[in-house]
Design a protein around this motif. Structure first.
Motif, PDB file in Angstrom:
ATOM      1  N   CYS A  26     -11.460 -11.650  11.541  1.00 36.28           N
ATOM      2  CA  CYS A  26     -11.306 -10.462  11.004  1.00 36.28           C
ATOM      3  C   CYS A  26     -10.819 -10.433   9.656  1.00 36.28           C
ATOM      4  O   CYS A  26      -9.743 -10.795   9.400  1.00 36.28           O
ATOM      5  N   CYS A  29      -7.396  -8.550   9.090  1.00 34.15           N
ATOM      6  CA  CYS A  29      -6.377  -8.967   9.758  1.00 34.15           C
ATOM      7  C   CYS A  29      -6.015 -10.356   9.364  1.00 34.15           C
ATOM      8  O   CYS A  29      -4.730 -10.609   9.122  1.00 34.15           O
ATOM      9  N   CYS A  50     -12.345  -6.414  13.640  1.00 39.20           N
ATOM     10  CA  CYS A  50     -11.861  -6.398  14.808  1.00 39.20           C
ATOM     11  C   CYS A  50     -12.374  -5.174  15.713  1.00 39.20           C
ATOM     12  O   CYS A  50     -12.391  -4.103  15.155  1.00 39.20           O
ATOM     13  N   ASN A  56      -5.847  -2.885  15.129  1.00 41.22           N
ATOM     14  CA  ASN A  56      -6.262  -2.239  13.795  1.00 41.22           C
ATOM     15  C   ASN A  56      -7.628  -1.636  13.746  1.00 41.22           C
ATOM     16  O   ASN A  56      -7.928  -0.962  12.774  1.00 41.22           O
ATOM     17  N   HIS A  58     -10.545  -2.706  12.796  1.00 41.37           N
ATOM     18  CA  HIS A  58     -11.007  -2.812  11.488  1.00 41.37           C
ATOM     19  C   HIS A  58     -12.500  -2.486  11.386  1.00 41.37           C
ATOM     20  O   HIS A  58     -13.095  -2.305  10.285  1.00 41.37           O
TER      21      HIS A  58
HETATM   22 ZN   LIG Z   1      -8.757  -6.516  12.043  1.00 39.23          ZN
END
Ligand SMILES: [Zn+2]
Ligand SMILES: [Zn+2]
Ligand SMILES: [Zn+2]
Length: 90
Positions: A26, A29, A50, A56, A58
């Motif tokens: 990611c 991240c 992710c 998170n 994402h």
């Molecule tokens: Zn992420």
């Protein structure tokens, strides 16, 4: 009796077959040093983010922000696509 109706995805024209993954993890991240659970790749631009089980999320954030609703699993051996807007496997 209620019949479950499968919703159709109207975003299939956003899928590009030649996208290149932006990273092997990611991106967001990796930048912040966070951890993820699973990875999803955006099928419009190749953004790797992710999943919704990661704290998170994402991939979902990218879908909302960039307007790229369709991702595929970036996990080895998994081959499915998901539309975040319609919430269906496409
Ligand atoms: Zn992420
Ligand atoms: Zn859709
Ligand atoms: Zn994208």
């Amino acid at each position: 009796m209620r019949v479950f109706q499968r919703q159709n995805c109207t975003h299939l024209d956003q899928i590009r077959e030649d996208v290149v993954p932006s990273a092997q993890g990611c991106e967001d991240c990796l930048r912040t040093g966070d951890k993820w659970v699973h990875l999803r790749e955006c099928l419009t631009c190749g953004h790797v983010g992710c999943c919704d089980s990661s704290k998170n999320k994402h991939a979902h954030m990218h879908a909302d922000e960039a307007g790229h609703p369709i991702v595929k699993s970036f996990e080895p051996g998994e081959d499915w696509r998901w539309c975040f807007v319609d919430e269906v496997v496409v």
